[in-house]
Design a protein around this motif. Sequence first.
Motif, short mmCIF file in Angstrom:
data_model
loop_
_atom_site.label_atom_id
_atom_site.label_comp_id
_atom_site.label_asym_id
_atom_site.label_seq_id
_atom_site.Cartn_x
_atom_site.Cartn_y
_atom_site.Cartn_z
N THR A 199 0.66 -1.21 0.53
CA THR A 199 -0.11 0.00 0.07
C THR A 199 0.70 1.15 0.33
O THR A 199 2.19 1.27 0.69
N ILE A 200 0.83 2.50 -1.24
CA ILE A 200 1.49 3.83 -0.60
C ILE A 200 0.43 4.62 -0.27
O ILE A 200 -0.88 5.25 -1.12
N ALA A 201 0.82 5.55 0.19
CA ALA A 201 0.03 6.81 0.50
C ALA A 201 0.71 7.91 -0.34
O ALA A 201 1.96 8.33 -0.29
N THR A 202 -0.32 8.96 -0.83
CA THR A 202 0.18 9.77 -2.12
C THR A 202 -0.91 10.79 -1.62
O THR A 202 -1.70 10.54 -0.70
N ALA A 203 -0.32 12.14 -1.95
CA ALA A 203 -1.29 14.04 -1.70
C ALA A 203 -2.54 13.13 -2.13
O ALA A 203 -3.67 13.95 -1.59
N THR A 204 -2.82 12.14 -2.92
CA THR A 204 -3.62 11.56 -3.78
C THR A 204 -5.03 11.06 -3.06
O THR A 204 -6.24 10.51 -3.43
N ARG A 218 -4.33 6.58 -0.93
CA ARG A 218 -3.92 5.31 -0.78
C ARG A 218 -4.12 4.10 -1.89
O ARG A 218 -5.25 4.33 -2.70
N ARG A 219 -3.42 3.80 -2.19
CA ARG A 219 -3.43 2.59 -3.16
C ARG A 219 -3.11 1.34 -2.53
O ARG A 219 -1.54 1.14 -2.65
N HIS A 235 10.55 -1.80 -1.00
CA HIS A 235 9.40 -0.84 -1.06
C HIS A 235 9.21 -0.47 0.73
O HIS A 235 8.36 -1.24 1.34
N SER A 295 6.00 -1.06 4.13
CA SER A 295 5.20 -2.51 2.77
C SER A 295 5.65 -3.13 4.46
O SER A 295 6.46 -3.69 4.56
#
Length: 66
Positions: A28-33, A35-36, A61, A64
């Motif tokens: 899972t990644i978290a960005t300004a827009t 999480r995915r 990664h 993670s």
Amino acid sequence: MKRCRPADGSYPSMLGTVAVRVIDCEITIATATGRRTGLYRLIPQDPPAPHAALHFVRDVHPGSGR
């Protein structure tokens, strides 16, 4: 020769003549827009310790494998 599956869920395999370890993981990644989350299959050369799969995922990664 039968090889047992390590406790970390990875499994040994061969890619041609190269020993590899197959690691299925969810990252899972978290960005300004937002999480995915995605499912990934990592196939590094066979690490020296079978239980190293989780550490490998964390190195590849950061953030993670929690």
